[in-house]
Design an enzyme around this catalytic site. Sequence first.
Site, PDB file in Angstrom:
ATOM      1  N   GLU A 165     -12.262 -27.893   4.547  1.00 51.60           N
ATOM      2  CA  GLU A 165     -10.938 -28.082   3.542  1.00 51.60           C
ATOM      3  C   GLU A 165     -10.018 -26.948   3.534  1.00 51.60           C
ATOM      4  OE1 GLU A 165     -12.076 -27.888  -0.796  1.00 51.60           O
ATOM      5  OE2 GLU A 165     -13.957 -27.773   0.293  1.00 51.60           O
ATOM      6  N   LYS A 214      -8.510 -23.571   3.289  1.00 52.52           N
ATOM      7  CA  LYS A 214      -8.753 -21.928   2.409  1.00 52.52           C
ATOM      8  C   LYS A 214      -7.256 -21.765   1.701  1.00 52.52           C
ATOM      9  CE  LYS A 214     -10.320 -17.214   2.797  1.00 52.52           C
ATOM     10  NZ  LYS A 214     -10.995 -17.004   1.401  1.00 52.52           N
ATOM     11  N   ASP A 263      -4.580 -19.761  -0.448  1.00 54.22           N
ATOM     12  CA  ASP A 263      -4.223 -18.606  -0.464  1.00 54.22           C
ATOM     13  C   ASP A 263      -3.741 -18.022  -2.069  1.00 54.22           C
ATOM     14  OD1 ASP A 263      -4.472 -15.777   0.326  1.00 54.22           O
ATOM     15  OD2 ASP A 263      -2.562 -16.120   1.984  1.00 54.22           O
ATOM     16  N   TYR A 319     -12.600 -26.575  -5.928  1.00 54.48           N
ATOM     17  CA  TYR A 319     -13.382 -26.675  -4.595  1.00 54.48           C
ATOM     18  C   TYR A 319     -14.841 -26.536  -4.760  1.00 54.48           C
ATOM     19  CZ  TYR A 319     -12.711 -21.848  -4.941  1.00 54.48           C
ATOM     20  OH  TYR A 319     -12.919 -20.259  -5.315  1.00 54.48           O
ATOM     21  N   LYS A 321     -10.250 -18.474   9.807  1.00 51.60           N
ATOM     22  CA  LYS A 321      -8.895 -17.973   9.326  1.00 51.60           C
ATOM     23  C   LYS A 321      -7.840 -17.729  10.660  1.00 51.60           C
ATOM     24  CE  LYS A 321      -9.199 -14.962   5.660  1.00 51.60           C
ATOM     25  NZ  LYS A 321      -9.097 -13.739   5.749  1.00 51.60           N
ATOM     26  N   CYS A 364      31.509   1.381  13.681  1.00 48.69           N
ATOM     27  CA  CYS A 364      30.644   0.519  14.114  1.00 48.69           C
ATOM     28  C   CYS A 364      29.962   1.262  15.573  1.00 48.69           C
ATOM     29  CB  CYS A 364      31.487  -0.754  15.101  1.00 48.69           C
ATOM     30  SG  CYS A 364      30.779  -1.490  16.239  1.00 48.69           S
ATOM     31  N   CYS A 419      31.703  -0.052  19.064  1.00 43.96           N
ATOM     32  CA  CYS A 419      33.154   0.265  19.363  1.00 43.96           C
ATOM     33  C   CYS A 419      33.858   1.384  18.680  1.00 43.96           C
ATOM     34  CB  CYS A 419      33.858  -1.243  19.392  1.00 43.96           C
ATOM     35  SG  CYS A 419      34.159  -1.763  17.812  1.00 43.96           S
ATOM     36  N   CYS A 471      31.979  -4.856  11.179  1.00 45.31           N
ATOM     37  CA  CYS A 471      32.977  -4.074  12.241  1.00 45.31           C
ATOM     38  C   CYS A 471      34.162  -4.818  12.206  1.00 45.31           C
ATOM     39  CB  CYS A 471      32.300  -3.977  13.556  1.00 45.31           C
ATOM     40  SG  CYS A 471      33.390  -3.510  15.026  1.00 45.31           S
ATOM     41  N   CYS A 516      35.503  -5.727  20.334  1.00 45.16           N
ATOM     42  CA  CYS A 516      34.099  -5.072  20.143  1.00 45.16           C
ATOM     43  C   CYS A 516      33.162  -5.483  21.112  1.00 45.16           C
ATOM     44  CB  CYS A 516      33.417  -4.966  18.677  1.00 45.16           C
ATOM     45  SG  CYS A 516      31.726  -4.434  18.554  1.00 45.16           S
TER      46      CYS A 516
HETATM   47  S1  IVH Z   1     -15.676 -22.224  -1.502  1.00 46.77           S
HETATM   48  C1  IVH Z   1     -19.260 -19.134  -1.590  1.00 46.77           C
HETATM   49  N1  IVH Z   1     -13.195 -23.460  -1.149  1.00 46.77           N
HETATM   50  O1  IVH Z   1     -11.805 -18.114  -0.627  1.00 46.77           O
HETATM   51  C2  IVH Z   1     -17.909 -19.063  -2.222  1.00 46.77           C
HETATM   52  N2  IVH Z   1     -13.270 -21.320  -1.652  1.00 46.77           N
HETATM   53  O2  IVH Z   1     -13.572 -16.229   0.652  1.00 46.77           O
HETATM   54  C3  IVH Z   1     -17.394 -20.573  -2.058  1.00 46.77           C
HETATM   55  N3  IVH Z   1     -10.904 -20.100  -1.489  1.00 46.77           N
HETATM   56  O3  IVH Z   1     -13.444 -16.538  -3.486  1.00 46.77           O
HETATM   57  C4  IVH Z   1     -15.851 -20.629  -1.924  1.00 46.77           C
HETATM   58  N4  IVH Z   1     -10.154 -21.980  -0.878  1.00 46.77           N
HETATM   59  O4  IVH Z   1     -11.262 -17.696  -4.078  1.00 46.77           O
HETATM   60  C5  IVH Z   1     -13.862 -22.125  -1.386  1.00 46.77           C
HETATM   61  N5  IVH Z   1     -11.423 -24.513  -0.714  1.00 46.77           N
HETATM   62  C6  IVH Z   1     -11.763 -23.448  -0.869  1.00 46.77           C
HETATM   63  C7  IVH Z   1     -11.535 -22.218  -0.842  1.00 46.77           C
HETATM   64  C8  IVH Z   1     -12.042 -21.192  -1.233  1.00 46.77           C
HETATM   65  C9  IVH Z   1     -10.072 -20.735  -1.102  1.00 46.77           C
HETATM   66  C10 IVH Z   1     -11.259 -18.542  -1.672  1.00 46.77           C
HETATM   67  C11 IVH Z   1     -11.945 -18.568  -2.989  1.00 46.77           C
HETATM   68  C12 IVH Z   1     -13.247 -17.643  -2.611  1.00 46.77           C
HETATM   69  C13 IVH Z   1     -12.892 -16.995  -1.259  1.00 46.77           C
HETATM   70  C14 IVH Z   1     -13.915 -16.872  -0.439  1.00 46.77           C
END
Ligand code: IVH
Length: 671
Positions: free
Chosen positions: A116, A118, A120, A228, A317, A411, A414, A429, A435
């Site tokens: 899934e 990650k 931000d 999650y 990442k 400028c 020119c 300018c 120019c």
């Molecule tokens: S599961 C053991 N699922 O990533 C930790 N984390 O680097 C398991 N995060 O602190 C976390 N999306 O804030 C999980 N789909 C996702 C996530 C997720 C973002 C963040 C979360 C966690 C950090 C871990």
Amino acid sequence: MVIPTNFPQRASELRDLINKYNYLYYIIDNPEVPDSEYDRLFHELKQIETDHPELLTADSPTQRVGGKALDKFNQITHAIPMLSLDNVFDTEQLLAFDQRVRDWLNTSESQVYAAEPKLDGLAISLRYEQGVLTQAATRGDGATGEDVTANVRTIPTVPLKLTGNDIPEVVEIRGEIFMPKAGFDTLNQQQIADDKKPFVNPRNAAAGSLRQLDSKITASRPLEIYCYGLGEIQGMNKPDSHSEAMMLISQWGCRISPELKRLTGIDECMEPITHLGARRESLPYDIAGVLCKFDSIQLQQRLGFVSRTPRWAIAHKFPAQEEITIVEDIEIQVGRTGALTPVARLKPVFVGGVTVSNATLHNQDEIERKDVRVGDTVIVRRAGDVIPEVVQVVLSKRPDNTVLFSMPTHCPVCQSEVERIEGEAKARCSGGLYCAAQQKEAIKHFASRKAMDVDGLGDKLVEQLVDEELIADVSDLFQLTLEQLSALERMGEKSAVNLINALQTAKQTTFSRFLFALGIREVGEATARALASHLLTLDVLQQADEETLIEIEDVGPVVAHHIVTFFHQAHNREVIDRLLVAGVNWPEEQKVSSDSMISGKTIVLTGTLEQMSRSEAKDKLLGLGAKVAGSVSKKTDFVVAGRDAGSKLSKAEKLGVSVVDEATMLGWFSL
Ligand code: IVH
């Protein structure tokens, strides 16, 4: 006071109803009642609670608007620590992870993973007792976090009460709180309008919004959640797998990522990694990468942890979109219309997947607002194809004796005077086509693909030709001779011949391309097309006054003014005459037919077409009165899918947008 028995009952009914409508609206995006009905119920509940405060409960939706401000956050100890994850950055490292874990388990069999995005944002733990949200805590140091319950209650996608029957006595649901990109942009515009500091990125904005002591402020911020995983659970057995846990979480009314996938073997995990990587820019929220977790909870338990990271999960990442580097200089770039743009020359840094050594600083106001100086350490952001940007100075790293930057009064190319018109952000300018910088930019634009499309006339060559004083305006291009070109440094005989031929070919164009190529201020492709299809001939356009022009869709008073001014200048008329004498020509414009079957329809082109280039197809579609968009949405009428169509095609399928092939599109053209 005696409460009439129907009040507690009615309040409870209202809470359930409103929570249900909330779920339909925010979680499954399928509202059942109009906003007015929702508002009516909400007010009724609010009234009961005001009259009978003792009936107010923790799961009341009225609590979402925020309450009394706190003076500090209380600390909360997590029943089960909230951990962090190990990262990898490429396929090799990902495969090594999988191998390492299988060695540890002593198996050569493919493992089942859940993958899934990650997200931000920031991690949150939601504690539900008898299904009611009683506590929300930040991750903090992993062992203890902060109690942000009042703030989290204001987030519409966080259920205040879980739905369904099988709800454990106590359950802790974990997820990520984030701010979608669109909400972030709106919030930042507002911050700037209010003379407040804008946030650096959506994650900081989400964190800043969640850590407000006044929950009313949090309530005004566009925060969302995707859940999650599970933490502590009482009164129910732990599910067997992560995917089962996610099903339960979803059945309880919490939002889970629609991108979640269950996959067999690490090779299969590559698919969502590639796919999400390609869609990163078009997703409505920032993602940092893709997480691959062992699906089996039993295996997760067997694998356990090394220090504070689990052995059973890894984050693949994506390249960071923000990095730190140093501003080595600030230079001024002079654009096609004379606009002066300050550009930071940076110590090269790898960000957003490429090495960046320049970043725009936009204009004087922006430099002042961000207070960027030569020598500063700055955060640079590059997301997708957008121009790299300096987002913030790291003030703690500012060296002594830095000098404030100020726009030059003349400028740099020119030496003409620089002017800044009231109300405009950009300084310009005043040299016009005298120019050399403006000459170069105007010629580059004229030759570019979407304008006259002169094959082989790249930016470097234009600069060389202007510097050698072989050309000064666009009409000089067609006077260039083979001898002149072959005599140029780094230019072979063959390239010179090719360029002469390309110039010859480019003479045959369309009216709208020609108009766009002239580089009239604010006349982009769409406006040029509108002008061409409404006025049909250059003569009519040259004689049109502002009132006539404003009548045309897409043309406002400012553009109309620029157009009239452009054609009034003798110099511009001479250049146009010379172009026509040199043989630049186009077929007569036809009035756009409004009865073609695709007239007024929004069409997206994707994949490789066999019979024509995408830009030719686009021109034809526009000629038939269709709109051609760059991305697929619910408003798209057709997606034309060529060979190897990718994410736009999948999105169309997902949204149920009609997809046609190239042959069908060719059929439209021949109708
Ligand atoms: S599961 C053991 N699922 O990533 C930790 N984390 O680097 C398991 N995060 O602190 C976390 N999306 O804030 C999980 N789909 C996702 C996530 C997720 C973002 C963040 C979360 C966690 C950090 C871990």
